[in-house]
Design a protein around this motif. Structure first.
Motif, PDB file in Angstrom:
ATOM      1  N   PHE A 127      68.435  92.850  63.257  1.00 20.92           N
ATOM      2  CA  PHE A 127      69.202  93.953  62.694  1.00 20.92           C
ATOM      3  C   PHE A 127      68.619  94.368  61.340  1.00 20.92           C
ATOM      4  CE2 PHE A 127      73.171  93.239  65.358  1.00 20.92           C
ATOM      5  CZ  PHE A 127      73.175  94.519  65.875  1.00 20.92           C
ATOM      6  N   LEU A 128      68.317  93.396  60.484  1.00 19.22           N
ATOM      7  CA  LEU A 128      67.779  93.731  59.172  1.00 19.22           C
ATOM      8  C   LEU A 128      66.297  94.064  59.233  1.00 19.22           C
ATOM      9  CD1 LEU A 128      69.338  91.555  56.332  1.00 19.22           C
ATOM     10  CD2 LEU A 128      69.154  94.025  56.476  1.00 19.22           C
ATOM     11  N   ARG A 129      65.539  93.332  60.021  1.00 12.56           N
ATOM     12  CA  ARG A 129      64.098  93.565  60.075  1.00 12.56           C
ATOM     13  C   ARG A 129      63.759  94.981  60.508  1.00 12.56           C
ATOM     14  NH1 ARG A 129      59.609  92.997  63.732  1.00 12.56           N
ATOM     15  NH2 ARG A 129      57.810  92.047  62.689  1.00 12.56           N
ATOM     16  N   GLU A 130      64.555  95.535  61.409  1.00 12.63           N
ATOM     17  CA  GLU A 130      64.245  96.846  61.971  1.00 12.63           C
ATOM     18  C   GLU A 130      64.995  97.993  61.296  1.00 12.63           C
ATOM     19  OE1 GLU A 130      61.877  97.424  64.124  1.00 12.63           O
ATOM     20  OE2 GLU A 130      61.404  95.281  64.283  1.00 12.63           O
ATOM     21  N   SER A 131      65.880  97.686  60.358  1.00 13.47           N
ATOM     22  CA  SER A 131      66.755  98.719  59.806  1.00 13.47           C
ATOM     23  C   SER A 131      66.176  99.383  58.563  1.00 13.47           C
ATOM     24  CB  SER A 131      68.129  98.134  59.447  1.00 13.47           C
ATOM     25  OG  SER A 131      68.845  97.806  60.605  1.00 13.47           O
ATOM     26  N   ASP A 132      66.361 100.705  58.496  1.00  9.11           N
ATOM     27  CA  ASP A 132      66.095 101.462  57.280  1.00  9.11           C
ATOM     28  C   ASP A 132      67.394 101.773  56.549  1.00  9.11           C
ATOM     29  OD1 ASP A 132      63.048 102.389  57.458  1.00  9.11           O
ATOM     30  OD2 ASP A 132      63.917 102.467  59.464  1.00  9.11           O
ATOM     31  N   ALA A 133      68.520 101.496  57.188  1.00 12.79           N
ATOM     32  CA  ALA A 133      69.825 101.718  56.574  1.00 12.79           C
ATOM     33  C   ALA A 133      70.874 100.950  57.363  1.00 12.79           C
ATOM     34  CB  ALA A 133      70.175 103.206  56.546  1.00 12.79           C
ATOM     35  N   PHE A 144      82.396  91.491  59.028  1.00 10.35           N
ATOM     36  CA  PHE A 144      82.184  90.940  57.689  1.00 10.35           C
ATOM     37  C   PHE A 144      81.063  89.907  57.686  1.00 10.35           C
ATOM     38  CE2 PHE A 144      86.355  92.727  56.585  1.00 10.35           C
ATOM     39  CZ  PHE A 144      86.026  93.295  55.357  1.00 10.35           C
ATOM     40  N   ASP A 145      80.881  89.214  58.788  1.00 12.41           N
ATOM     41  CA  ASP A 145      79.747  88.301  58.878  1.00 12.41           C
ATOM     42  C   ASP A 145      78.441  89.068  58.719  1.00 12.41           C
ATOM     43  OD1 ASP A 145      78.319  85.817  59.572  1.00 12.41           O
ATOM     44  OD2 ASP A 145      77.904  86.817  61.464  1.00 12.41           O
ATOM     45  N   GLU A 146      78.306  90.177  59.442  1.00  9.23           N
ATOM     46  CA  GLU A 146      77.109  91.007  59.321  1.00  9.23           C
ATOM     47  C   GLU A 146      76.983  91.580  57.917  1.00  9.23           C
ATOM     48  OE1 GLU A 146      74.908  91.140  61.524  1.00  9.23           O
ATOM     49  OE2 GLU A 146      75.785  90.874  63.497  1.00  9.23           O
ATOM     50  N   LEU A 147      78.086  92.074  57.369  1.00 13.01           N
ATOM     51  CA  LEU A 147      78.053  92.693  56.047  1.00 13.01           C
ATOM     52  C   LEU A 147      77.629  91.707  54.975  1.00 13.01           C
ATOM     53  CD1 LEU A 147      78.617  94.903  53.980  1.00 13.01           C
ATOM     54  CD2 LEU A 147      81.066  94.351  54.127  1.00 13.01           C
ATOM     55  N   PHE A 148      78.233  90.517  54.951  1.00 17.38           N
ATOM     56  CA  PHE A 148      77.898  89.549  53.903  1.00 17.38           C
ATOM     57  C   PHE A 148      76.495  88.975  54.085  1.00 17.38           C
ATOM     58  CE2 PHE A 148      82.503  89.383  52.968  1.00 17.38           C
ATOM     59  CZ  PHE A 148      82.424  89.508  51.584  1.00 17.38           C
ATOM     60  N   GLU A 149      76.065  88.832  55.336  1.00 20.31           N
ATOM     61  CA  GLU A 149      74.689  88.389  55.570  1.00 20.31           C
ATOM     62  C   GLU A 149      73.710  89.398  54.971  1.00 20.31           C
ATOM     63  OE1 GLU A 149      71.569  86.048  57.697  1.00 20.31           O
ATOM     64  OE2 GLU A 149      73.675  85.634  57.249  1.00 20.31           O
ATOM     65  N   CYS A 150      73.954  90.683  55.225  1.00 23.74           N
ATOM     66  CA  CYS A 150      73.074  91.726  54.692  1.00 23.74           C
ATOM     67  C   CYS A 150      73.129  91.758  53.168  1.00 23.74           C
ATOM     68  CB  CYS A 150      73.474  93.084  55.261  1.00 23.74           C
ATOM     69  SG  CYS A 150      73.189  93.246  57.043  1.00 23.74           S
ATOM     70  N   LEU A 151      74.324  91.683  52.606  1.00 24.77           N
ATOM     71  CA  LEU A 151      74.457  91.700  51.155  1.00 24.77           C
ATOM     72  C   LEU A 151      73.735  90.516  50.518  1.00 24.77           C
ATOM     73  CD1 LEU A 151      78.176  92.787  50.650  1.00 24.77           C
ATOM     74  CD2 LEU A 151      76.139  94.013  49.870  1.00 24.77           C
ATOM     75  N   THR A 152      73.837  89.351  51.137  1.00 26.39           N
ATOM     76  CA  THR A 152      73.183  88.160  50.595  1.00 26.39           C
ATOM     77  C   THR A 152      71.669  88.323  50.591  1.00 26.39           C
ATOM     78  OG1 THR A 152      74.983  86.731  51.338  1.00 26.39           O
ATOM     79  CG2 THR A 152      72.873  85.675  50.871  1.00 26.39           C
ATOM     80  N   LEU A 153      71.117  88.806  51.694  1.00 31.65           N
ATOM     81  CA  LEU A 153      69.667  88.959  51.790  1.00 31.65           C
ATOM     82  C   LEU A 153      69.162  90.068  50.877  1.00 31.65           C
ATOM     83  CD1 LEU A 153      69.211  88.435  55.629  1.00 31.65           C
ATOM     84  CD2 LEU A 153      68.665  86.836  53.793  1.00 31.65           C
ATOM     85  N   ILE A 154      69.957  91.114  50.698  1.00 28.79           N
ATOM     86  CA  ILE A 154      69.570  92.183  49.771  1.00 28.79           C
ATOM     87  C   ILE A 154      69.644  91.680  48.334  1.00 28.79           C
ATOM     88  CG2 ILE A 154      70.290  94.406  48.822  1.00 28.79           C
ATOM     89  CD1 ILE A 154      71.160  95.181  51.678  1.00 28.79           C
ATOM     90  N   GLN A 155      70.749  91.041  47.985  1.00 27.66           N
ATOM     91  CA  GLN A 155      70.956  90.577  46.603  1.00 27.66           C
ATOM     92  C   GLN A 155      69.899  89.566  46.181  1.00 27.66           C
ATOM     93  OE1 GLN A 155      73.744  87.530  45.763  1.00 27.66           O
ATOM     94  NE2 GLN A 155      74.735  88.651  44.102  1.00 27.66           N
ATOM     95  N   THR A 156      69.466  88.733  47.107  1.00 26.60           N
ATOM     96  CA  THR A 156      68.487  87.697  46.779  1.00 26.60           C
ATOM     97  C   THR A 156      67.046  88.172  46.965  1.00 26.60           C
ATOM     98  OG1 THR A 156      68.689  86.815  49.034  1.00 26.60           O
ATOM     99  CG2 THR A 156      70.049  85.796  47.317  1.00 26.60           C
ATOM    100  N   GLY A 157      66.861  89.452  47.308  1.00 26.10           N
ATOM    101  CA  GLY A 157      65.524  89.992  47.428  1.00 26.10           C
ATOM    102  C   GLY A 157      64.765  89.524  48.646  1.00 26.10           C
ATOM    103  N   ARG A 158      65.480  89.071  49.679  1.00 28.96           N
ATOM    104  CA  ARG A 158      64.813  88.616  50.892  1.00 28.96           C
ATOM    105  C   ARG A 158      64.517  89.759  51.851  1.00 28.96           C
ATOM    106  NH1 ARG A 158      62.057  84.726  49.898  1.00 28.96           N
ATOM    107  NH2 ARG A 158      61.881  84.308  52.141  1.00 28.96           N
ATOM    108  N   THR A 159      65.009  90.943  51.536  1.00 28.04           N
ATOM    109  CA  THR A 159      64.698  92.129  52.320  1.00 28.04           C
ATOM    110  C   THR A 159      64.492  93.286  51.356  1.00 28.04           C
ATOM    111  OG1 THR A 159      65.422  93.485  54.210  1.00 28.04           O
ATOM    112  CG2 THR A 159      67.091  92.884  52.617  1.00 28.04           C
ATOM    113  N   PRO A 160      63.587  94.208  51.643  1.00 21.83           N
ATOM    114  CA  PRO A 160      63.380  95.360  50.758  1.00 21.83           C
ATOM    115  C   PRO A 160      64.657  96.178  50.630  1.00 21.83           C
ATOM    116  CG  PRO A 160      61.583  95.166  52.345  1.00 21.83           C
ATOM    117  CD  PRO A 160      62.641  94.198  52.777  1.00 21.83           C
TER     118      PRO A 160
END
Length: 319
Positions: A127-133, A144-160
């Motif tokens: 979901f994150l690897r292929e997403s532009d938004a 919320f599981d998806e939302l917090f997973e995305c927020l965590t990876l964004i906040q920690t710089g693990r995804t652009p």
């Protein structure tokens, strides 16, 4: 559990995860260049509920703007999004569950566009690897599981950096109340930084949601987080006088040095203007504010978005 059983169980985990990865890579390899939006929300949303129509309309507008749509392939908001996008512009990332999750009818006959994952962690990876938004509508634990997973990876710089839009109908306080709770419990206790709230954007219409996503890529193209210094690839060069202002206004997000302009190539070898900086990795929320500021600049030579463009080659014009 005997040693042999433990080893067999471990091997099932490894082989299952590898199978998930292999199958997903095969599906997405030919379409990696296409822009995609992941839409999350409740599988329990009824067809007569406002969120259903909102998700369908948002997906329809996303396709018109040149994006494809990814969902979890189930019912509710996922079904609505796939109905709006249509089979030829939809991807479904389903999950094998102890009880059956039926694939929604808009994906069941889409050859090559439906995946079944054994594990949630491999599914979320794609979901994150292929997403532009990311576009998130009201939902339950899974949303919320998806939302917090995305927020965590964004906040920690693990995804652009990518836009994350919280969408609910006008007058629905779902996201407003949630953000108030996050601010009161996390920001006020200093468990997250105040700037981290900038990682999320709220919208109350499908048009506003898609416009906010498009605006995110008006000047900003992509980030190369692993470079030292970090590189922000842009659709237009930043004049020196504006660069001086940026260094003055955003010095607090740097770990050292200053913001410099230059040029760099993306993964396809295309040359872009870029900004180079050493980001304080605790300031990703501040980086999002910086990107928002860049996207609001009145710069020349920003090409208009063309539906024939892909995620590497073309900008998306701002709203």
């Amino acid at each position: 559990m005997a040693r042999e059983e433990r080893e067999l169980d471990a091997w099932r985990l490894v082989s299952g995860a590898l199978a998930d990865l292999s199958e997903a890579l095969q599906v997405f390899r030919p379409v990696r260049a296409s822009r995609k939006i992941s839409i999350f929300g409740s599988a329990r949303t009824g067809r007569d509920e406002p969120c259903y129509g909102l998700a369908s309309r948002a997906a329809e507008l996303a396709v018109e703007a040149g994006f494809e749509v990814m969902t979890g392939a189930g019912g509710g908001v996922m079904e609505a999004a796939n109905s709006g996008a249509g089979c030829s512009h939809s991807f479904g990332l389903n999950i094998d569950l102890p009880y059956e999750q039926h694939t929604n009818p808009y994906l069941s006959d889409c050859e090559g566009r439906l995946l079944f994952f054994r594990y949630f962690f491999t599914r979320k990876l794609f979901f994150l690897r292929e997403s532009d938004a990311l576009l998130v509508l009201p939902g339950g634990f899974g949303t919320f599981d998806e939302l917090f997973e995305c927020l965590t990876l964004i906040q920690t710089g693990r995804t652009p950096p990518i836009p994350l839009v919280l969408l609910a109908p006008p007058g629905d306080p779902y996201w407003e109340q949630w953000r108030q709770s996050v601010s009161a419990q996390l920001v006020e206790r200093a468990l997250i930084s105040p700037e981290d709230m900038a990682l999320m954007i709220e919208a109350t219409s499908a048009e506003e949601a898609v416009d906010r996503i498009r605006r995110f890529y008006r000047v900003f193209h992509t980030a190369r987080l692993d470079e030292q210094p970090m590189e922000l690839l842009l659709h237009a060069p930043i004049p020196e006088e504006i660069l001086s202002e940026l260094n003055s206004d955003f010095a607090d997000m740097l770990s050292e040095g200053a913001i410099h302009s230059g040029e760099s190539v993306d993964d396809n070898g295309l040359l872009y203007p870029c900004l180079q900086l050493r980001l304080d990795r605790r300031k990703v929320g501040r980086l999002y504010q910086f990107i928002d500021h860049l996207n609001g600049l009145d710069l020349p030579s920003i090409a208009a978005f063309d539906r024939s463009c892909d995620r590497q080659a073309c900008p998306v014009s701002g709203a």
